[in-house]
Scaffold this motif. Structure first.
Motif, PDB file in Angstrom:
ATOM      1  N   VAL A 189      43.099  30.662  28.408  1.00 11.25           N
ATOM      2  CA  VAL A 189      43.119  30.465  29.873  1.00 11.25           C
ATOM      3  C   VAL A 189      43.589  31.745  30.560  1.00 11.25           C
ATOM      4  O   VAL A 189      43.008  32.201  31.556  1.00 11.25           O
ATOM      5  N   ILE A 190      44.639  32.350  29.977  1.00 14.28           N
ATOM      6  CA  ILE A 190      45.201  33.558  30.592  1.00 14.28           C
ATOM      7  C   ILE A 190      44.204  34.716  30.530  1.00 14.28           C
ATOM      8  O   ILE A 190      44.092  35.498  31.469  1.00 14.28           O
ATOM      9  N   ILE A 191      43.475  34.805  29.422  1.00 10.62           N
ATOM     10  CA  ILE A 191      42.469  35.876  29.315  1.00 10.62           C
ATOM     11  C   ILE A 191      41.403  35.713  30.393  1.00 10.62           C
ATOM     12  O   ILE A 191      40.982  36.689  31.027  1.00 10.62           O
ATOM     13  N   ILE A 192      40.996  34.476  30.626  1.00 10.31           N
ATOM     14  CA  ILE A 192      39.983  34.233  31.672  1.00 10.31           C
ATOM     15  C   ILE A 192      40.518  34.696  33.024  1.00 10.31           C
ATOM     16  O   ILE A 192      39.854  35.435  33.766  1.00 10.31           O
ATOM     17  N   ILE A 193      41.751  34.294  33.334  1.00 12.32           N
ATOM     18  CA  ILE A 193      42.337  34.665  34.630  1.00 12.32           C
ATOM     19  C   ILE A 193      42.497  36.183  34.723  1.00 12.32           C
ATOM     20  O   ILE A 193      42.164  36.803  35.743  1.00 12.32           O
ATOM     21  N   LEU A 194      42.974  36.803  33.641  1.00 15.95           N
ATOM     22  CA  LEU A 194      43.199  38.254  33.652  1.00 15.95           C
ATOM     23  C   LEU A 194      41.898  39.023  33.867  1.00 15.95           C
ATOM     24  O   LEU A 194      41.838  39.953  34.686  1.00 15.95           O
ATOM     25  N   THR A 195      40.865  38.642  33.132  1.00 22.71           N
ATOM     26  CA  THR A 195      39.615  39.397  33.239  1.00 22.71           C
ATOM     27  C   THR A 195      39.011  39.257  34.638  1.00 22.71           C
ATOM     28  O   THR A 195      38.508  40.231  35.199  1.00 22.71           O
ATOM     29  N   VAL A 196      39.094  38.067  35.179  1.00 20.16           N
ATOM     30  CA  VAL A 196      38.579  37.857  36.540  1.00 20.16           C
ATOM     31  C   VAL A 196      39.387  38.700  37.533  1.00 20.16           C
ATOM     32  O   VAL A 196      38.840  39.334  38.435  1.00 20.16           O
ATOM     33  N   ALA A 197      40.706  38.735  37.320  1.00 23.70           N
ATOM     34  CA  ALA A 197      41.577  39.491  38.229  1.00 23.70           C
ATOM     35  C   ALA A 197      41.256  40.982  38.179  1.00 23.70           C
ATOM     36  O   ALA A 197      41.136  41.638  39.215  1.00 23.70           O
ATOM     37  N   ILE A 198      41.103  41.524  36.963  1.00 22.98           N
ATOM     38  CA  ILE A 198      40.831  42.965  36.839  1.00 22.98           C
ATOM     39  C   ILE A 198      39.461  43.296  37.439  1.00 22.98           C
ATOM     40  O   ILE A 198      39.316  44.216  38.246  1.00 22.98           O
ATOM     41  N   GLY A 199      38.456  42.522  37.063  1.00 20.47           N
ATOM     42  CA  GLY A 199      37.103  42.780  37.581  1.00 20.47           C
ATOM     43  C   GLY A 199      37.047  42.698  39.089  1.00 20.47           C
ATOM     44  O   GLY A 199      36.326  43.462  39.744  1.00 20.47           O
ATOM     45  N   SER A 200      37.843  41.792  39.650  1.00 26.94           N
ATOM     46  CA  SER A 200      37.794  41.595  41.107  1.00 26.94           C
ATOM     47  C   SER A 200      38.385  42.771  41.867  1.00 26.94           C
ATOM     48  O   SER A 200      38.213  42.883  43.075  1.00 26.94           O
ATOM     49  N   THR A 201      39.101  43.665  41.167  1.00 28.61           N
ATOM     50  CA  THR A 201      39.661  44.838  41.855  1.00 28.61           C
ATOM     51  C   THR A 201      38.701  46.027  41.812  1.00 28.61           C
ATOM     52  O   THR A 201      39.022  47.097  42.322  1.00 28.61           O
ATOM     53  N   MET A 202      37.543  45.842  41.173  1.00 25.36           N
ATOM     54  CA  MET A 202      36.646  46.980  40.958  1.00 25.36           C
ATOM     55  C   MET A 202      35.595  47.124  42.062  1.00 25.36           C
ATOM     56  O   MET A 202      34.438  47.448  41.796  1.00 25.36           O
ATOM     57  N   ALA A 203      36.008  46.895  43.296  1.00 25.60           N
ATOM     58  CA  ALA A 203      35.082  47.077  44.414  1.00 25.60           C
ATOM     59  C   ALA A 203      34.729  48.564  44.527  1.00 25.60           C
ATOM     60  O   ALA A 203      35.580  49.429  44.325  1.00 25.60           O
ATOM     61  N   ALA A 204      33.477  48.830  44.851  1.00 18.92           N
ATOM     62  CA  ALA A 204      32.963  50.212  44.835  1.00 18.92           C
ATOM     63  C   ALA A 204      33.789  51.161  45.700  1.00 18.92           C
ATOM     64  O   ALA A 204      34.073  52.291  45.288  1.00 18.92           O
ATOM     65  N   ASP A 205      34.175  50.717  46.891  1.00 21.27           N
ATOM     66  CA  ASP A 205      34.879  51.630  47.807  1.00 21.27           C
ATOM     67  C   ASP A 205      36.229  52.077  47.246  1.00 21.27           C
ATOM     68  O   ASP A 205      36.723  53.146  47.589  1.00 21.27           O
ATOM     69  N   LYS A 206      36.822  51.267  46.350  1.00 22.35           N
ATOM     70  CA  LYS A 206      38.107  51.655  45.758  1.00 22.35           C
ATOM     71  C   LYS A 206      37.920  52.355  44.412  1.00 22.35           C
ATOM     72  O   LYS A 206      38.746  53.164  44.005  1.00 22.35           O
ATOM     73  N   PHE A 207      36.859  52.014  43.719  1.00 23.31           N
ATOM     74  CA  PHE A 207      36.711  52.474  42.335  1.00 23.31           C
ATOM     75  C   PHE A 207      35.950  53.790  42.218  1.00 23.31           C
ATOM     76  O   PHE A 207      36.259  54.607  41.340  1.00 23.31           O
ATOM     77  N   LEU A 208      34.956  53.974  43.082  1.00 27.60           N
ATOM     78  CA  LEU A 208      34.111  55.172  42.943  1.00 27.60           C
ATOM     79  C   LEU A 208      34.758  56.363  43.650  1.00 27.60           C
ATOM     80  O   LEU A 208      34.357  56.764  44.732  1.00 27.60           O
ATOM     81  N   THR A 209      35.758  56.935  42.995  1.00 29.52           N
ATOM     82  CA  THR A 209      36.450  58.093  43.561  1.00 29.52           C
ATOM     83  C   THR A 209      36.654  59.133  42.459  1.00 29.52           C
ATOM     84  O   THR A 209      36.537  58.832  41.273  1.00 29.52           O
ATOM     85  N   ILE A 210      36.969  60.351  42.884  1.00 29.49           N
ATOM     86  CA  ILE A 210      37.257  61.417  41.913  1.00 29.49           C
ATOM     87  C   ILE A 210      38.474  61.020  41.070  1.00 29.49           C
ATOM     88  O   ILE A 210      38.555  61.313  39.879  1.00 29.49           O
ATOM     89  N   LYS A 211      39.430  60.324  41.727  1.00 35.29           N
ATOM     90  CA  LYS A 211      40.646  59.910  41.004  1.00 35.29           C
ATOM     91  C   LYS A 211      40.305  59.070  39.778  1.00 35.29           C
ATOM     92  O   LYS A 211      40.955  59.168  38.742  1.00 35.29           O
ATOM     93  N   THR A 212      39.298  58.223  39.916  1.00 34.09           N
ATOM     94  CA  THR A 212      38.911  57.371  38.786  1.00 34.09           C
ATOM     95  C   THR A 212      38.487  58.231  37.593  1.00 34.09           C
ATOM     96  O   THR A 212      38.889  57.981  36.453  1.00 34.09           O
TER      97      THR A 212
END
Lengths: 54, 376
Positions: free
Chosen positions: B259-282
């Motif tokens: 159950v925790i793995i399901i919640i964790l993976t959904v949580a991490i994936g949900s933070t990967m919006a393009a405007d935050k992820f597609l940067t030089i910092k990444t």
């Protein structure tokens, strides 16, 4: 923040952290080395525990 | 009539996410699909990559309410943000882990710290690239190769870097069988790789029961910032070792963990919006993560070789790279590299000792880092 937010601060943080980590984990190693002494206190009867006679 | 239809269509377009769609979303949807492909086709960390990939895709569909406050993915993220999920993962890990190899061979425990030089190389590298010290600490902890710990420390130091740090940490953990062996071979001779380890002693039940209690006390005493993780690891392990709570141990290791793995993976994936992820910092973080893994592997092997200078019974230096916390991947890599030299040299049990110690090594490094940075 105890360490300054500079490159020197990053180096200082790294040196302290790495050194302390080695010391601390060595301490855990020393404690684990003493674990066999616990066996002088007695023995846990696994069969009895598994059968519910504990 | 036609003009009315056009204006109707335009109004409809504004209501949907189509108007906000940009190339970044396409890239990130492709990243999500690539993750699912790697999981299905190559078998890379499927339990993690399928969930992360899917929620990454959905999070990059403009108009999706799931990642907004009140959305289901956002609630999953709150579990991570409030630092509830990482300790619960450790709870499950503790219930499925045999710490016997670590208790049986305490001298190998030091490799759990030696293999963490990569954390500090990445930390200094990140600072040199212009990250703040807190951000550099979060990036450095990727080198610990411990997913929940990386998430935990990142949420305390630089929560805005969670997607990059967690994706880098889990990706490199999946790629360790490719990253580590060349470094291990480069730093060892064939003679060293052929060293056969002496059989370890048998660990009694009393020692196994005492272990989680002693470590739980020590960690709460000396490392309160990371105590929730290790405490839950030890609780799970106690359930496993006392033999009278098999039901709880099995639940922690299977149902709770899933159950925790399901919640964790959904949580991490949900933070990967393009405007935050597609940067030089990444890109910088991904490169620094690789540097951290390479240096961690190297420092572990070198650490084992240094130990051999003082030991009468030499240890196989391939055990050093297992000091990276990723359990049991790093131990398995040591085992496989040794087997390639001698088909009868089974290192897996011995490698589990430093591998498990690596979990504590990362926790200790993270705890000291948080303390030095004044973060509770």
């Amino acid at each position: 923040m105890i360490v300054p937010d500079t490159l020197d601060g990053a180096i200082l943080l790294s040196v302290i952290d790495f050194t302390l980590s080695i010391v601390m984990i060595s301490g855990i190693g020393v404690i684990l080395a003493l674990f066999p002494l616990l066996n002088r206190l007695g023995k846990v009867d696994e069969e009895a525990i598994r059968q519910g006679h504990h | 009539m036609f003009e009315q239809l056009v204006s109707f269509a335009k109004a409809l377009e504004q209501q949907t996410g189509l108007a906000q769609f940009w190339w970044g979303n396409v890239v990130m949807i492709a990243v999500g699909i690539a993750m699912i492909y790697l999981a299905v086709k190559k078998g890379y960390e499927p339990l993690l990559l399928v969930g992360i990939g899917f929620s990454c895709i959905i999070s990059n569909v403009p108009g999706s309410d799931l990642i907004l406050p009140g959305g289901l993915f956002n609630y999953a993220y709150q579990g991570v943000a409030l630092l509830i999920i990482p300790p619960l993962i450790f709870f499950g890990v503790g219930a499925m882990t045999d710490f016997g190899p670590m208790i049986a061979n305490p001298k190998l425990v030091i490799l759990g710290a030696a293999a963490h030089l990569g954390i500090f190389v990445a930390l200094i590298g990140a600072k040199a690239l212009g990250f703040t010290l807190n951000e550099a600490g979060a990036i450095g902890i990727i080198g610990g190769a411990d997913g929940p710990m990386a998430i935990f420390v990142t949420m305390k130091l630089a929560p805005h870097l969670l997607p990059q740090v967690s994706v880098a940490a889990y990706s490199y953990m999946a790629l360790m069988p490719l990253i580590q062996p060349p470094v291990m071979r480069l730093l060892t001779t064939r003679q060293e790789r052929l060293i056969v380890m002496k059989q370890s002693r048998k660990v009694s039940r009393l020692e196994r029961i005492a272990f989680p209690i002693v470590i739980g006390v020590l960690v709460n005493l000396f490392f309160p910032p990371v105590a929730p993780l290790i405490t839950m690891l030890m609780l799970g392990n106690l359930f496993r070792e006392v033999l009278v709570t098999d039901r709880l141990a099995k639940t922690a290791a299977n149902d709770v963990m899933n159950v925790i793995i399901i919640i964790l993976t959904v949580a991490i994936g949900s933070t990967m919006a393009a405007d935050k992820f597609l940067t030089i910092k990444t890109i910088e973080i991904v490169v620094l993560g690789l540097v951290a893994f390479l240096f961690g592997t190297a420092s572990g092997v070198v650490g084992a070789k240094v130990m051999n200078l003082f030991l009468k019974d030499k240890i196989n230096p391939l055990l050093g790279s297992a000091g990276i916390a990723s359990v049991p991947i790093a131990a398995r890599v040591s085992h496989i590299v040794a087997l390639q030299e001698n088909k009868e040299n089974y290192l897996i049990y011995h490698a589990m000792g430093p591998n498990l110690a690596g979990v504590f090594g990362t926790a200790i490094s993270g705890g000291i880092m948080l303390a030095l940075l004044g973060v509770k």
